[in-house]
Design a protein around this motif. Structure first.
Motif, PDB file in Angstrom:
ATOM      1  N   GLY A 186       0.816  -1.205   0.000  1.00  0.00           N
ATOM      2  CA  GLY A 186       0.000   0.000   0.000  1.00  0.00           C
ATOM      3  C   GLY A 186       0.851   1.256   0.000  1.00  0.00           C
ATOM      4  N   LYS A 187       0.192   2.404   0.053  1.00  0.00           N
ATOM      5  CA  LYS A 187       0.889   3.683   0.058  1.00  0.00           C
ATOM      6  C   LYS A 187       1.857   3.755   1.247  1.00  0.00           C
ATOM      7  N   PRO A 188       3.037   4.347   1.069  1.00  0.00           N
ATOM      8  CA  PRO A 188       3.475   5.175  -0.051  1.00  0.00           C
ATOM      9  C   PRO A 188       4.060   4.416  -1.242  1.00  0.00           C
ATOM     10  N   ALA A 189       3.994   3.085  -1.263  1.00  0.00           N
ATOM     11  CA  ALA A 189       4.391   2.346  -2.465  1.00  0.00           C
ATOM     12  C   ALA A 189       3.443   2.732  -3.605  1.00  0.00           C
ATOM     13  N   PRO A 190       3.890   2.588  -4.841  1.00  0.00           N
ATOM     14  CA  PRO A 190       3.080   3.044  -5.973  1.00  0.00           C
ATOM     15  C   PRO A 190       2.041   2.037  -6.463  1.00  0.00           C
ATOM     16  N   ASP A 191       1.930   0.879  -5.819  1.00  0.00           N
ATOM     17  CA  ASP A 191       1.113  -0.212  -6.349  1.00  0.00           C
ATOM     18  C   ASP A 191      -0.343   0.182  -6.631  1.00  0.00           C
ATOM     19  N   LEU A 192      -0.978   0.915  -5.706  1.00  0.00           N
ATOM     20  CA  LEU A 192      -2.378   1.291  -5.893  1.00  0.00           C
ATOM     21  C   LEU A 192      -2.558   2.205  -7.093  1.00  0.00           C
ATOM     22  N   VAL A 193      -1.619   3.126  -7.275  1.00  0.00           N
ATOM     23  CA  VAL A 193      -1.700   4.039  -8.417  1.00  0.00           C
ATOM     24  C   VAL A 193      -1.489   3.273  -9.716  1.00  0.00           C
ATOM     25  N   GLU A 194      -0.544   2.338  -9.703  1.00  0.00           N
ATOM     26  CA  GLU A 194      -0.308   1.515 -10.894  1.00  0.00           C
ATOM     27  C   GLU A 194      -1.549   0.689 -11.238  1.00  0.00           C
ATOM     28  N   ALA A 195      -2.194   0.132 -10.210  1.00  0.00           N
ATOM     29  CA  ALA A 195      -3.404  -0.652 -10.444  1.00  0.00           C
ATOM     30  C   ALA A 195      -4.519   0.224 -11.005  1.00  0.00           C
ATOM     31  N   GLU A 244       5.377  20.650   0.221  1.00  0.00           N
ATOM     32  CA  GLU A 244       6.748  20.158   0.365  1.00  0.00           C
ATOM     33  C   GLU A 244       6.893  18.742  -0.179  1.00  0.00           C
ATOM     34  N   ALA A 245       5.830  17.939  -0.049  1.00  0.00           N
ATOM     35  CA  ALA A 245       5.861  16.571  -0.573  1.00  0.00           C
ATOM     36  C   ALA A 245       5.816  16.551  -2.092  1.00  0.00           C
ATOM     37  N   GLY A 246       5.374  17.680  -2.693  1.00  0.00           N
ATOM     38  CA  GLY A 246       5.359  17.764  -4.151  1.00  0.00           C
ATOM     39  C   GLY A 246       4.002  17.964  -4.776  1.00  0.00           C
ATOM     40  N   ALA A 247       2.982  18.317  -3.985  1.00  0.00           N
ATOM     41  CA  ALA A 247       1.642  18.526  -4.540  1.00  0.00           C
ATOM     42  C   ALA A 247       1.667  19.629  -5.594  1.00  0.00           C
ATOM     43  N   ALA A 248       0.977  19.379  -6.703  1.00  0.00           N
ATOM     44  CA  ALA A 248       0.931  20.355  -7.785  1.00  0.00           C
ATOM     45  C   ALA A 248       0.105  21.576  -7.401  1.00  0.00           C
ATOM     46  N   PRO A 302       1.176  13.402 -11.437  1.00  0.00           N
ATOM     47  CA  PRO A 302       1.085  14.568 -10.556  1.00  0.00           C
ATOM     48  C   PRO A 302      -0.102  14.448  -9.614  1.00  0.00           C
ATOM     49  N   CYS A 303      -0.047  15.161  -8.500  1.00  0.00           N
ATOM     50  CA  CYS A 303      -1.086  15.051  -7.477  1.00  0.00           C
ATOM     51  C   CYS A 303      -1.548  16.425  -7.025  1.00  0.00           C
ATOM     52  N   THR A 304      -2.852  16.629  -7.057  1.00  0.00           N
ATOM     53  CA  THR A 304      -3.481  17.782  -6.429  1.00  0.00           C
ATOM     54  C   THR A 304      -3.963  17.341  -5.053  1.00  0.00           C
ATOM     55  N   ALA A 305      -3.689  18.140  -4.033  1.00  0.00           N
ATOM     56  CA  ALA A 305      -3.993  17.739  -2.659  1.00  0.00           C
ATOM     57  C   ALA A 305      -5.110  18.592  -2.062  1.00  0.00           C
ATOM     58  N   LEU A 306      -5.857  17.981  -1.146  1.00  0.00           N
ATOM     59  CA  LEU A 306      -6.923  18.659  -0.425  1.00  0.00           C
ATOM     60  C   LEU A 306      -6.590  18.710   1.062  1.00  0.00           C
ATOM     61  N   LEU A 307      -7.110  19.733   1.740  1.00  0.00           N
ATOM     62  CA  LEU A 307      -6.859  19.898   3.168  1.00  0.00           C
ATOM     63  C   LEU A 307      -7.882  19.168   4.029  1.00  0.00           C
ATOM     64  N   SER A 308      -8.822  18.495   3.417  1.00  0.00           N
ATOM     65  CA  SER A 308      -9.935  17.876   4.139  1.00  0.00           C
ATOM     66  C   SER A 308      -9.530  16.709   5.025  1.00  0.00           C
ATOM     67  N   VAL A 326       0.413  13.263   2.456  1.00  0.00           N
ATOM     68  CA  VAL A 326       1.729  13.253   1.807  1.00  0.00           C
ATOM     69  C   VAL A 326       1.987  11.904   1.163  1.00  0.00           C
ATOM     70  N   TRP A 327       1.368  10.840   1.703  1.00  0.00           N
ATOM     71  CA  TRP A 327       1.561   9.490   1.156  1.00  0.00           C
ATOM     72  C   TRP A 327       0.902   9.370  -0.206  1.00  0.00           C
ATOM     73  N   ASP A 328      -0.210  10.081  -0.406  1.00  0.00           N
ATOM     74  CA  ASP A 328      -0.825  10.125  -1.729  1.00  0.00           C
ATOM     75  C   ASP A 328       0.109  10.792  -2.734  1.00  0.00           C
ATOM     76  N   VAL A 329       0.658  11.921  -2.337  1.00  0.00           N
ATOM     77  CA  VAL A 329       1.549  12.677  -3.226  1.00  0.00           C
ATOM     78  C   VAL A 329       2.770  11.840  -3.592  1.00  0.00           C
ATOM     79  N   ILE A 330       3.350  11.187  -2.589  1.00  0.00           N
ATOM     80  CA  ILE A 330       4.560  10.399  -2.807  1.00  0.00           C
ATOM     81  C   ILE A 330       4.283   9.189  -3.691  1.00  0.00           C
ATOM     82  N   SER A 331       3.197   8.457  -3.403  1.00  0.00           N
ATOM     83  CA  SER A 331       2.913   7.246  -4.181  1.00  0.00           C
ATOM     84  C   SER A 331       2.622   7.595  -5.632  1.00  0.00           C
ATOM     85  N   ALA A 332       1.914   8.685  -5.871  1.00  0.00           N
ATOM     86  CA  ALA A 332       1.631   9.101  -7.246  1.00  0.00           C
ATOM     87  C   ALA A 332       2.915   9.514  -7.968  1.00  0.00           C
TER      88      ALA A 332
END
Length: 226
Positions: A146-155, A202-206, A186-192, A174-180
């Motif tokens: 699972g995250k932060p590994a990329p497997d879920l995004v690849e699937a 800092e993690a790299g969110a677009a 690229p990853c857009t992040a939400l504060l929710s 941040v784990w979403d941003v990193i795994s993507a």
């Protein structure tokens, strides 16, 4: 719903907990109690910072390596049992269903990529109530890591049948941003989900928005415009 030709297809890969459903703090409390039952004292603030990561990685980060599989499984199963008590009370983050439907109307192939287990994902999807806009979903039962590994995004990319360059991720941790990023998406992040904008950037969110409703209101100027 727009259906672009295959060469123009694009995928919106979207996390669920904290991104579309207001569930991160329920997960935090469920993990806290699961650790307590197993004899571990873990602060809720430390748990919350790791929500979005796979359960196995979260457990190892918080109590260290070297525990038996039975002990780790007991903690994980206790969390699942405790979180399940919230299933009927889960509520979507404002704008969740509207965002998914707007993306689908614009021709995005909407695929959920969640670290949740199967039963949890069923409850989360019920809370969102937008299955008509969702092409497919991937969960932790379908991947080795699972995250932060990329497997879920690849699937999710495989489900959408698009390359990384034709996809965009939306998440809250941040784990979403990193795994993507590990797949070149690229990853857009939400504060929710309760993570600060500075950490996400800092993690790299677009880009960072408050909620799905906020992203929807700014969709035409966001990284998902078009």
């Amino acid at each position: 719903m727009t259906t672009p030709p295959p060469e123009q297809a694009r995928a919106a890969i979207i996390d669920v907990d904290g991104t579309l459903v207001d569930s991160n703090y329920f997960h935090t409390v469920a993990w806290w109690e699961a650790f307590r039952q197993a004899g571990h004292k873990v602060a809720t603030r430390d748990i919350h910072r790791l929500i979005g990561m796979s359960g196995g990685n979260l457990i190892e980060r918080l109590i260290g390596p070297g525990h038996s599989e039975e002990h780790v499984s007991a903690i994980s199963d206790a969390h699942a049992t405790l979180f399940a008590t919230w299933h009927d009370r889960l509520r979507p983050v404002p704008g969740a269903a509207d965002l998914l439907r707007a993306l689908a109307r614009r021709g995005w192939r909407v695929v959920l990529a969640s670290s949740a287990r199967g039963d949890d994902l069923v409850a989360l999807r019920r809370a969102i109530d937008a299955d008509d806009a969702i092409l497919a979903a991937t969960d932790s039962d379908q991947v080795d890591s699972g995250k932060p590994a990329p497997d879920l995004v690849e699937a999710a990319l495989e489900e959408a049948r698009v390359p990384p360059g034709r996809a965009h991720f939306v998440g809250d941790s941040v784990w979403d941003v990193i795994s993507a990023a590990r797949v070149g998406v690229p990853c857009t992040a939400l504060l929710s989900g309760g993570v600060g904008a500075d950490e996400l950037k800092e993690a790299g969110a677009a880009a960072v928005y408050d909620t799905p409703a906020d992203l929807l209101a700014h969709l035409d100027t966001s990284p998902l415009a078009g």
